[in-house]
Design a protein around this motif. Structure first.
Motif, PDB file in Angstrom:
ATOM      1  N   LYS A  25     -63.585 -71.488  77.113  1.00 40.78           N
ATOM      2  CA  LYS A  25     -62.246 -71.046  77.532  1.00 40.78           C
ATOM      3  C   LYS A  25     -61.369 -72.249  77.875  1.00 40.78           C
ATOM      4  CE  LYS A  25     -63.434 -66.605  77.556  1.00 40.78           C
ATOM      5  NZ  LYS A  25     -62.955 -65.657  76.522  1.00 40.78           N
ATOM      6  N   ILE A  26     -61.952 -73.222  78.553  1.00 45.02           N
ATOM      7  CA  ILE A  26     -61.186 -74.420  78.933  1.00 45.02           C
ATOM      8  C   ILE A  26     -60.817 -75.233  77.696  1.00 45.02           C
ATOM      9  CG2 ILE A  26     -61.290 -76.583  80.239  1.00 45.02           C
ATOM     10  CD1 ILE A  26     -63.246 -75.079  82.167  1.00 45.02           C
ATOM     11  N   LYS A  27     -61.754 -75.377  76.767  1.00 45.42           N
ATOM     12  CA  LYS A  27     -61.476 -76.113  75.525  1.00 45.42           C
ATOM     13  C   LYS A  27     -60.360 -75.446  74.731  1.00 45.42           C
ATOM     14  CE  LYS A  27     -65.566 -78.746  74.108  1.00 45.42           C
ATOM     15  NZ  LYS A  27     -66.627 -78.869  73.088  1.00 45.42           N
ATOM     16  N   THR A  28     -60.385 -74.114  74.688  1.00 42.30           N
ATOM     17  CA  THR A  28     -59.347 -73.385  73.954  1.00 42.30           C
ATOM     18  C   THR A  28     -57.968 -73.691  74.522  1.00 42.30           C
ATOM     19  OG1 THR A  28     -60.859 -71.594  73.356  1.00 42.30           O
ATOM     20  CG2 THR A  28     -58.500 -71.090  73.342  1.00 42.30           C
ATOM     21  N   ALA A  29     -57.851 -73.662  75.857  1.00 41.85           N
ATOM     22  CA  ALA A  29     -56.568 -73.987  76.492  1.00 41.85           C
ATOM     23  C   ALA A  29     -56.162 -75.424  76.191  1.00 41.85           C
ATOM     24  CB  ALA A  29     -56.661 -73.763  77.999  1.00 41.85           C
ATOM     25  N   PHE A  34     -52.375 -77.317  76.380  1.00 42.70           N
ATOM     26  CA  PHE A  34     -52.194 -77.189  77.826  1.00 42.70           C
ATOM     27  C   PHE A  34     -52.979 -78.262  78.567  1.00 42.70           C
ATOM     28  CE2 PHE A  34     -51.324 -72.750  76.561  1.00 42.70           C
ATOM     29  CZ  PHE A  34     -50.117 -72.562  77.207  1.00 42.70           C
ATOM     30  N   ASN A  35     -52.527 -78.569  79.760  1.00 39.61           N
ATOM     31  CA  ASN A  35     -53.299 -79.352  80.724  1.00 39.61           C
ATOM     32  C   ASN A  35     -54.015 -78.379  81.640  1.00 39.61           C
ATOM     33  OD1 ASN A  35     -52.734 -82.189  80.212  1.00 39.61           O
ATOM     34  ND2 ASN A  35     -50.617 -81.718  80.791  1.00 39.61           N
ATOM     35  N   PRO A  36     -55.326 -78.157  81.466  1.00 38.33           N
ATOM     36  CA  PRO A  36     -56.004 -77.188  82.323  1.00 38.33           C
ATOM     37  C   PRO A  36     -56.315 -77.762  83.704  1.00 38.33           C
ATOM     38  CG  PRO A  36     -57.207 -77.549  80.244  1.00 38.33           C
ATOM     39  CD  PRO A  36     -56.220 -78.669  80.407  1.00 38.33           C
ATOM     40  N   VAL A  37     -56.111 -76.933  84.728  1.00 35.33           N
ATOM     41  CA  VAL A  37     -56.610 -77.193  86.071  1.00 35.33           C
ATOM     42  C   VAL A  37     -57.566 -76.051  86.376  1.00 35.33           C
ATOM     43  CG1 VAL A  37     -56.035 -77.400  88.516  1.00 35.33           C
ATOM     44  CG2 VAL A  37     -54.503 -78.386  86.782  1.00 35.33           C
ATOM     45  N   ASP A 239     -63.376 -61.571  74.401  1.00 38.21           N
ATOM     46  CA  ASP A 239     -62.090 -62.089  73.938  1.00 38.21           C
ATOM     47  C   ASP A 239     -60.982 -61.056  74.082  1.00 38.21           C
ATOM     48  OD1 ASP A 239     -63.100 -64.624  73.161  1.00 38.21           O
ATOM     49  OD2 ASP A 239     -63.901 -63.762  71.309  1.00 38.21           O
ATOM     50  N   GLU A 240     -61.215 -60.048  74.927  1.00 38.73           N
ATOM     51  CA  GLU A 240     -60.175 -59.044  75.178  1.00 38.73           C
ATOM     52  C   GLU A 240     -58.946 -59.712  75.806  1.00 38.73           C
ATOM     53  OE1 GLU A 240     -60.173 -55.794  74.310  1.00 38.73           O
ATOM     54  OE2 GLU A 240     -62.057 -56.236  73.276  1.00 38.73           O
ATOM     55  N   PRO A 241     -57.742 -59.220  75.495  1.00 40.14           N
ATOM     56  CA  PRO A 241     -56.517 -59.893  75.969  1.00 40.14           C
ATOM     57  C   PRO A 241     -56.295 -59.826  77.469  1.00 40.14           C
ATOM     58  CG  PRO A 241     -55.988 -57.844  74.836  1.00 40.14           C
ATOM     59  CD  PRO A 241     -57.446 -58.089  74.605  1.00 40.14           C
TER      60      PRO A 241
END
Length: 406
Positions: A25-29, A34-37, A239-241
């Motif tokens: 999930k973090i890699k996708t962002a 995006f810059n993930p926090v 992967d539900e929205p």
């Protein structure tokens, strides 16, 4: 590059397999620009080694009334362990992650240990780390006083951490990852036809949370609402929205306004006691003031308040019922206590001003022979007090009556 705050709950970080899903999930962002926090909760649930409730039980083996300050010191450990493990997992996946405690992330609180309030957030350190290309992994549920004392934010505090950081960082989105696919119209364990809400307003979700829904903490919603930052509640395991919480309607929705529907969901709170106080004092207002002041001075939160000439009714948590009744009898009050109650609520931004909503609510319960002990309503909710044994029947009946499966 915009900032996105991603909060992962205890079940999301409990095992290596779960943490691999978090990394994805973090890699996708990150790959989307995006810059993930990242904000994490303590790993697992009660009974598991590093869960918050497990740490509380461990501390209380020494002394059941251990001071709140000392309790916070051990509670701090749960999120620190989780954040270190999650940071290491990200580093192993080739991402430049760095772990921060709540205090290191700039979250400054008061000194109300175990239930601290955030006074301010200094985002400078996180912003500096983001400029260096790092991914901060922040311990949720934590802060620090100006004197560097460790504090925790109370139940649901990791949601609050995510919202506070998102607000301070002017994030484009706050994502709340959990083990369900979104916010539902009712508890699916009770109502098999409950559905996931695509979009809901800040006000509606706050009411649902206050009335018993446990998907997101209302403090988090209130903080995000101040800057109108969208919140997205979704599952780590699919992967539900998910459910978007906002006051802005997405362009692809067919709804003209997120509040057009009369009802949004049905929820409940169990283990409640009803307190009835019969007044013999003609100075009803003074008697009422003394009663509620007494409850406040003794740390007893009251709900479902009805004040009538000669009688006051309200509810308290069942564990405080004896304490409340004893305090009232000290005033010479005639007190009746009813245990094993539950509060069932219908929540919706469209309730206000719609004729027949209360009639439909009462009809749904009446035709199922569910006795009503007390009622209260607001612009966005209608609540009743019933015996706990009727909860499942009441929730199902109201969900059907307001067509929430459609």
């Amino acid at each position: 590059m915009g900032i996105i705050v991603q909060k992962f709950g205890g079940t999301s970080v409990a095992t290596p397999e779960c943490r691999d899903l978090v990394v994805a999930k973090i890699k996708t962002a990150h790959d989307k620009g995006f810059n993930p926090v990242v904000v994490v909760s303590a790993m697992g649930r009660k009974g598991e080694s590093y869960a918050t409730d497990t740490l509380i039980d461990l501390a209380r083996t020494a002394y059941k009334d251990i001071a709140s300050r000392e309790l916070d010191q051990i509670l701090y450990c749960g999120e620190m362990i989780s954040a270190v493990i999650m940071t290491g997992t990200l580093q192993a996946a080739g991402l430049d992650a760095i772990m921060l405690t709540g205090g290191q992330a700039g979250i400054i609180t008061d000194n109300n240990f175990t239930n601290a309030r955030i006074l301010k957030v200094d985002p400078s350190r996180i912003l500096s780390l983001l400029r260096m290309g790092k991914i901060p992994v922040v311990c949720g549920f934590q802060g620090a006083t100006i004197d560097y004392e460790f504090t925790t934010l109370g139940r649901g505090g990791s949601d609050t951490t995510a919202a506070a950081l998102g607000s301070a960082l002017d994030a484009e989105m706050i994502e709340i990852y959990t083990d369900v696919d979104g916010i539902m119209t009712a508890d699916p364990r009770i109502v098999s036809t409950a559905k996931i809400l695509d979009c809901i307003s800040y006000g509606e979700v706050c009411q649902l949370a206050h009335q018993g829904a446990k998907v997101i903490h209302p403090r988090a919603v209130e903080i995000a609402m101040q800057k109108n930052i969208p919140l997205l509640v979704k599952s780590t395991f699919s992967d539900e929205p998910g459910t978007l919480i906002t006051n802005i309607v997405p362009e692809d929705t067919t709804e003209s306004n997120v509040n057009d529907r009369v009802a949004t969901g049905v929820t409940y709170l169990a283990n409640i006691a009803q307190i009835k106080v019969n007044l013999h004092d003609s100075l009803n207002n003074i008697a009422s003031f003394n009663i509620f002041k007494s409850m406040a001075n003794n740390g007893i939160s009251v709900d479902l308040i009805n004040v009538h000439p000669g009688q006051i009714m309200f509810t308290v948590s069942e564990e405080l019922a004896d304490k409340a009744a004893a305090q009232l009898r000290e005033f010479g009050c005639d007190v009746q206590t009813t245990l094993d109650c539950a509060k069932v609520s219908v929540v919706g931004g469209g309730i206000n001003g719609v004729p027949g909503v209360m009639a439909s609510f009462i009809e749904a319960l009446s035709i199922n022979n569910i006795p009503i002990l007390q009622t209260v309503d607001s612009h966005t909710s209608i609540s009743v007090l019933i015996k706990k044994s009727f909860v499942h029947l009441a929730v199902t009946a109201l969900h059907e009556k307001f067509n929430l499966s459609c």
